[in-house]
Design a protein around this motif. Structure first.
Motif, PDB file in Angstrom:
ATOM      1  N   VAL A 196       0.841  -1.202   0.000  1.00  0.00           N
ATOM      2  CA  VAL A 196       0.000   0.000   0.000  1.00  0.00           C
ATOM      3  C   VAL A 196       0.873   1.248   0.000  1.00  0.00           C
ATOM      4  O   VAL A 196       0.633   2.189  -0.769  1.00  0.00           O
ATOM      5  N   ALA A 197       1.907   1.257   0.842  1.00  0.00           N
ATOM      6  CA  ALA A 197       2.765   2.440   0.940  1.00  0.00           C
ATOM      7  C   ALA A 197       3.517   2.705  -0.357  1.00  0.00           C
ATOM      8  O   ALA A 197       3.765   3.864  -0.721  1.00  0.00           O
ATOM      9  N   GLN A 198       3.873   1.651  -1.084  1.00  0.00           N
ATOM     10  CA  GLN A 198       4.632   1.811  -2.320  1.00  0.00           C
ATOM     11  C   GLN A 198       3.738   1.949  -3.548  1.00  0.00           C
ATOM     12  O   GLN A 198       4.235   1.990  -4.679  1.00  0.00           O
ATOM     13  N   GLY A 199       2.441   2.006  -3.372  1.00  0.00           N
ATOM     14  CA  GLY A 199       1.535   2.302  -4.474  1.00  0.00           C
ATOM     15  C   GLY A 199       1.170   1.123  -5.348  1.00  0.00           C
ATOM     16  O   GLY A 199       0.600   1.327  -6.440  1.00  0.00           O
ATOM     17  N   LEU A 200       1.462  -0.103  -4.920  1.00  0.00           N
ATOM     18  CA  LEU A 200       1.115  -1.258  -5.750  1.00  0.00           C
ATOM     19  C   LEU A 200      -0.395  -1.461  -5.845  1.00  0.00           C
ATOM     20  O   LEU A 200      -0.876  -2.109  -6.782  1.00  0.00           O
ATOM     21  N   LEU A 201      -1.125  -0.922  -4.869  1.00  0.00           N
ATOM     22  CA  LEU A 201      -2.578  -1.112  -4.853  1.00  0.00           C
ATOM     23  C   LEU A 201      -3.328   0.199  -5.069  1.00  0.00           C
ATOM     24  O   LEU A 201      -4.489   0.341  -4.674  1.00  0.00           O
ATOM     25  N   ASP A 202      -2.674   1.146  -5.717  1.00  0.00           N
ATOM     26  CA  ASP A 202      -3.316   2.452  -5.927  1.00  0.00           C
ATOM     27  C   ASP A 202      -4.553   2.379  -6.809  1.00  0.00           C
ATOM     28  O   ASP A 202      -5.433   3.249  -6.735  1.00  0.00           O
ATOM     29  N   SER A 203      -4.646   1.357  -7.610  1.00  0.00           N
ATOM     30  CA  SER A 203      -5.822   1.239  -8.483  1.00  0.00           C
ATOM     31  C   SER A 203      -7.085   0.913  -7.699  1.00  0.00           C
ATOM     32  O   SER A 203      -8.190   0.983  -8.246  1.00  0.00           O
ATOM     33  N   PHE A 204      -6.939   0.581  -6.410  1.00  0.00           N
ATOM     34  CA  PHE A 204      -8.088   0.245  -5.575  1.00  0.00           C
ATOM     35  C   PHE A 204      -8.406   1.351  -4.572  1.00  0.00           C
ATOM     36  O   PHE A 204      -9.117   1.108  -3.596  1.00  0.00           O
TER      37      PHE A 204
ATOM     38  N   GLN B 218     -10.370   4.171  -2.935  1.00  0.00           N
ATOM     39  CA  GLN B 218     -11.779   4.537  -2.977  1.00  0.00           C
ATOM     40  C   GLN B 218     -11.937   6.052  -2.944  1.00  0.00           C
ATOM     41  O   GLN B 218     -10.967   6.809  -2.918  1.00  0.00           O
ATOM     42  N   GLY B 219     -13.200   6.470  -2.894  1.00  0.00           N
ATOM     43  CA  GLY B 219     -13.488   7.893  -2.839  1.00  0.00           C
ATOM     44  C   GLY B 219     -12.984   8.548  -1.570  1.00  0.00           C
ATOM     45  O   GLY B 219     -12.794   9.766  -1.518  1.00  0.00           O
ATOM     46  N   GLN B 220     -12.791   7.750  -0.511  1.00  0.00           N
ATOM     47  CA  GLN B 220     -12.269   8.290   0.734  1.00  0.00           C
ATOM     48  C   GLN B 220     -10.761   8.518   0.683  1.00  0.00           C
ATOM     49  O   GLN B 220     -10.186   9.012   1.642  1.00  0.00           O
ATOM     50  N   GLY B 221     -10.131   8.127  -0.411  1.00  0.00           N
ATOM     51  CA  GLY B 221      -8.703   8.341  -0.560  1.00  0.00           C
ATOM     52  C   GLY B 221      -7.828   7.276   0.070  1.00  0.00           C
ATOM     53  O   GLY B 221      -6.631   7.486   0.269  1.00  0.00           O
ATOM     54  N   ILE B 222      -8.401   6.111   0.384  1.00  0.00           N
ATOM     55  CA  ILE B 222      -7.640   5.032   1.005  1.00  0.00           C
ATOM     56  C   ILE B 222      -7.875   3.745   0.227  1.00  0.00           C
ATOM     57  O   ILE B 222      -8.843   3.613  -0.526  1.00  0.00           O
ATOM     58  N   VAL B 223      -6.952   2.795   0.426  1.00  0.00           N
ATOM     59  CA  VAL B 223      -7.118   1.454  -0.118  1.00  0.00           C
ATOM     60  C   VAL B 223      -7.804   0.615   0.953  1.00  0.00           C
ATOM     61  O   VAL B 223      -7.207   0.281   1.975  1.00  0.00           O
ATOM     62  N   ASP B 224      -9.077   0.306   0.748  1.00  0.00           N
ATOM     63  CA  ASP B 224      -9.851  -0.469   1.717  1.00  0.00           C
ATOM     64  C   ASP B 224     -10.077  -1.855   1.133  1.00  0.00           C
ATOM     65  O   ASP B 224     -10.867  -2.037   0.207  1.00  0.00           O
ATOM     66  N   LEU B 225      -9.375  -2.851   1.690  1.00  0.00           N
ATOM     67  CA  LEU B 225      -9.461  -4.198   1.135  1.00  0.00           C
ATOM     68  C   LEU B 225     -10.787  -4.880   1.460  1.00  0.00           C
ATOM     69  O   LEU B 225     -11.178  -5.817   0.767  1.00  0.00           O
ATOM     70  N   VAL B 226     -11.489  -4.439   2.513  1.00  0.00           N
ATOM     71  CA  VAL B 226     -12.797  -4.965   2.932  1.00  0.00           C
ATOM     72  C   VAL B 226     -12.884  -6.489   2.837  1.00  0.00           C
ATOM     73  O   VAL B 226     -13.920  -7.057   2.498  1.00  0.00           O
ATOM     74  N   ASN B 227     -11.796  -7.154   3.134  1.00  0.00           N
ATOM     75  CA  ASN B 227     -11.745  -8.613   3.104  1.00  0.00           C
ATOM     76  C   ASN B 227     -10.553  -9.041   3.947  1.00  0.00           C
ATOM     77  O   ASN B 227      -9.406  -8.775   3.579  1.00  0.00           O
ATOM     78  N   ALA B 228     -10.831  -9.690   5.067  1.00  0.00           N
ATOM     79  CA  ALA B 228      -9.752 -10.080   5.974  1.00  0.00           C
ATOM     80  C   ALA B 228      -8.776 -11.056   5.311  1.00  0.00           C
ATOM     81  O   ALA B 228      -7.574 -11.021   5.574  1.00  0.00           O
ATOM     82  N   TYR B 229      -9.294 -11.909   4.445  1.00  0.00           N
ATOM     83  CA  TYR B 229      -8.420 -12.874   3.785  1.00  0.00           C
ATOM     84  C   TYR B 229      -7.464 -12.172   2.819  1.00  0.00           C
ATOM     85  O   TYR B 229      -6.290 -12.546   2.713  1.00  0.00           O
ATOM     86  N   LEU B 230      -7.952 -11.144   2.138  1.00  0.00           N
ATOM     87  CA  LEU B 230      -7.060 -10.369   1.277  1.00  0.00           C
ATOM     88  C   LEU B 230      -6.055  -9.569   2.106  1.00  0.00           C
ATOM     89  O   LEU B 230      -4.899  -9.403   1.699  1.00  0.00           O
ATOM     90  N   ALA B 231      -6.497  -9.069   3.266  1.00  0.00           N
ATOM     91  CA  ALA B 231      -5.575  -8.360   4.146  1.00  0.00           C
ATOM     92  C   ALA B 231      -4.459  -9.292   4.623  1.00  0.00           C
ATOM     93  O   ALA B 231      -3.283  -8.910   4.655  1.00  0.00           O
ATOM     94  N   LEU B 232      -4.822 -10.525   4.979  1.00  0.00           N
ATOM     95  CA  LEU B 232      -3.803 -11.503   5.362  1.00  0.00           C
ATOM     96  C   LEU B 232      -2.892 -11.835   4.186  1.00  0.00           C
ATOM     97  O   LEU B 232      -1.683 -12.056   4.360  1.00  0.00           O
ATOM     98  N   LEU B 233      -3.467 -11.881   2.985  1.00  0.00           N
ATOM     99  CA  LEU B 233      -2.672 -12.175   1.794  1.00  0.00           C
ATOM    100  C   LEU B 233      -1.633 -11.087   1.554  1.00  0.00           C
ATOM    101  O   LEU B 233      -0.476 -11.381   1.240  1.00  0.00           O
ATOM    102  N   VAL B 234      -2.031  -9.821   1.721  1.00  0.00           N
ATOM    103  CA  VAL B 234      -1.098  -8.722   1.502  1.00  0.00           C
ATOM    104  C   VAL B 234      -0.026  -8.705   2.586  1.00  0.00           C
ATOM    105  O   VAL B 234       1.163  -8.513   2.303  1.00  0.00           O
ATOM    106  N   GLU B 235      -0.420  -8.895   3.835  1.00  0.00           N
ATOM    107  CA  GLU B 235       0.527  -8.768   4.941  1.00  0.00           C
ATOM    108  C   GLU B 235       1.368 -10.022   5.146  1.00  0.00           C
ATOM    109  O   GLU B 235       2.540  -9.921   5.500  1.00  0.00           O
ATOM    110  N   GLY B 236       0.749 -11.211   4.985  1.00  0.00           N
ATOM    111  CA  GLY B 236       1.466 -12.441   5.298  1.00  0.00           C
ATOM    112  C   GLY B 236       1.534 -13.448   4.185  1.00  0.00           C
ATOM    113  O   GLY B 236       2.115 -14.530   4.357  1.00  0.00           O
ATOM    114  N   GLY B 237       0.956 -13.154   3.038  1.00  0.00           N
ATOM    115  CA  GLY B 237       1.067 -14.046   1.898  1.00  0.00           C
ATOM    116  C   GLY B 237       0.129 -15.236   1.948  1.00  0.00           C
ATOM    117  O   GLY B 237      -0.663 -15.423   2.880  1.00  0.00           O
TER     118      GLY B 237
END
Length: 498
Positions: free
Chosen positions: A365-373, A375-394
């Protein structure tokens, strides 16, 4: 400085819920305990709303929870009350970056469990290792290792203290203490959830976030103070309550609604219980979160399926689908955009991670790899715990977590084979239903800490209940049988039982 108006409102709200909760209590000592729980809950609220430093606030949480442990009640019941009522369930009011290790409520609550375990040896029970022990330790270790890649020693220490210690410690202790009364565990769970639900309802009607502004009161830049910026859906403010996000609050209240339904199967439907269950559902509605409705539908579906009510098991999710699609505020253009965004995340996030898919890349997220996601609030909201685990822990972390989820189901089968009584069987059905509902609702959550904590607790209670039943069965087998003795003297006599 002290937010005394907020404290007065919270005092009244908890008092309103305590009245019907006290009507469900039969013994006099339980009524006295409920009063103690009420005042300790109010003190916890006052600590959160005062200028007391955050570390001192967390120590106060630890002491309050430890003081509420009672030898006549299961430790899990008291723990669940504090987890839902205090402004801690979703890491709200947490020190997110103090020195080396963050001091979160979950960390202090696990410390209180350790103190309670040491102070109440009468609640201990010995047990043999089970598969869930390995699954819990494996998931937390894998997650911490993947999160620590490319991190500093200070960051590694913070990750270990934030996740490994409290998750493993809470699971190990709650799985090793007795569950004296399943009805008490569910009753205190429902009591706390009803209080949180009433708080959510009040905040929506009055448009007054009672925990907003705590960062300024405590003068602590590291304090998580999410409700200071309210979210809206369809022009209606979404309630936070004691949770860090409306999605978290909706999921937690939805899981508590399953517990309320299980409690009604034990106690029967009554006026006070109907009031508590209604407050939970109203609070869930105030969060305007689909995740909570999904949690209710999946939890009740699994519960009815386990009880052999197959038609009801099918009708419950269908009714939930009609509600979600039928309410304009949850459907329409917002629902279509939300669904398209979530589907895009499922395929886009793994593609964006590329070669980091297996072990994650928390800097994505910090390096902009997920900038295409964004939202209108200006943040990357994964709204999925499994995807959050995938990003943080693979992917290895996601697999480890799925193994932990699956490890709970053999415990229910083992409990059923041990011939539990009616209350114990219903408790086991509620626990596995909440665990199943959590596994589904995590796919709809961005703030996943609190529901995942609750899932760990449910598995720990399943292990504790299984251990208790196995111990009771072993005691029954070793008890000397009643046999008829042959009389020593000749003559006709009645056999003597020894």
């Amino acid at each position: 400085m002290f937010l005394w108006k907020n404290a007065v409102v919270l005092f009244v709200l908890l008092g309103v819920v305590t009245l019907p909760a006290s009507m469900l209590v039969r013994a006099r000592w339980e009524k006295a305990y409920l009063v103690r729980l009420f005042f300790c809950g109010i003190v916890a609220v006052c600590l959160a709303l005062s200028a007391l430093p955050m570390i001192a606030t967390q120590i106060g949480y630890l002491l309050l929870l430890t003081a509420c442990f009672d030898r006549r009640l299961p430790m899990a019941a008291t723990y669940l009350f504090f987890l839902l009522w205090t402004p801690a369930a979703g890491s709200l009011l947490a020190v997110s970056g103090a020195y080396i290790a963050p001091i979160t409520p979950f960390l202090t609550f696990s410390g209180a469990l350790l103190l309670g375990y040491l102070l109440h040896p009468e609640s201990h029970q010995r047990r043999k290792p089970v598969a869930s022990d390995l699954a819990v330790l494996g998931f937390t270790l894998v997650y911490c290792v993947c999160m620590s890649l490319r991190d500093t020693p200070t960051g590694i220490a913070r990750t270990v203290v934030t996740f490994l210690i409290p998750y493993v410690l809470s699971y190990q202790i709650l799985s090793r203490v007795k569950i004296g009364s399943p009805e008490v565990v569910l009753r205190l769970f429902v009591f706390a959830a009803a209080a949180a639900g009433l708080l959510c309802l009040f905040e929506t009607i009055r448009h007054w976030p009672l925990y907003a502004g705590v960062m300024g009161v405590k003068n602590d830049i590291w304090t998580v103070d999410a409700p200071r910026i309210w979210l809206e859906r369809g022009g209606i403010a979404r309630a936070y309550g004691p949770f860090a996000h409306p999605l978290t609050g909706g999921a937690m209240l939805g899981l508590a609604a399953v517990a309320a339904w299980g409690l009604s199967r034990i106690r029967g439907v009554s006026g006070p219980l109907t009031v508590l269950g209604g407050l939970i559902l109203l609070g869930l509605a105030a969060t305007l979160s689909r995740s909570g409705m999904v949690a209710v539908a999946v939890g009740l579906m699994v519960f009815q399926f386990l009880r052999g009510r197959y038609w009801l098991a099918v009708l419950v999710p269908l009714a939930g689908l009609v509600i979600v699609l039928g309410l304009p505020i949850l459907g329409g253009e917002d629902a279509r955009f939300n669904a398209a965004y979530r589907i895009g995340l499922l395929s886009g996030v793994p593609r964006a991670l590329g070669g980091h898919l297996w072990f994650g890349y928390r800097e994505a997220v910090a390096q902009g790899l997920l900038d295409s996601f964004i939202q209108g609030q200006g943040i990357v909201d994964l709204v999925n715990a499994y995807l959050a685990l995938l990003v943080e822990g693979g992917l290895v972390t996601v697999i480890a977590f799925l193994l932990f989820i699956l490890s709970a189901f053999p415990h229910y089968r083992a409990i059923k084979r041990l011939q539990p009584d009616r209350e114990q069987l219903i408790l086991a059905q509620v626990l596995i239903s909440i665990h199943s509902a959590t596994a589904v609702s995590l796919a709809l959550l961005s703030s996943w800490v609190a529901p995942m904590q609750l899932s760990f607790i449910m598995v720990a209670l399943l292990v504790a209940l299984r251990t208790q039943l196995e111990a009771a069965g072993a005691t029954a087998r070793t008890r000397p049988p009643l046999v008829a003795a042959v009389p020593d003297e000749p003559g006709e006599r009645l056999p003597v039982l020894r």
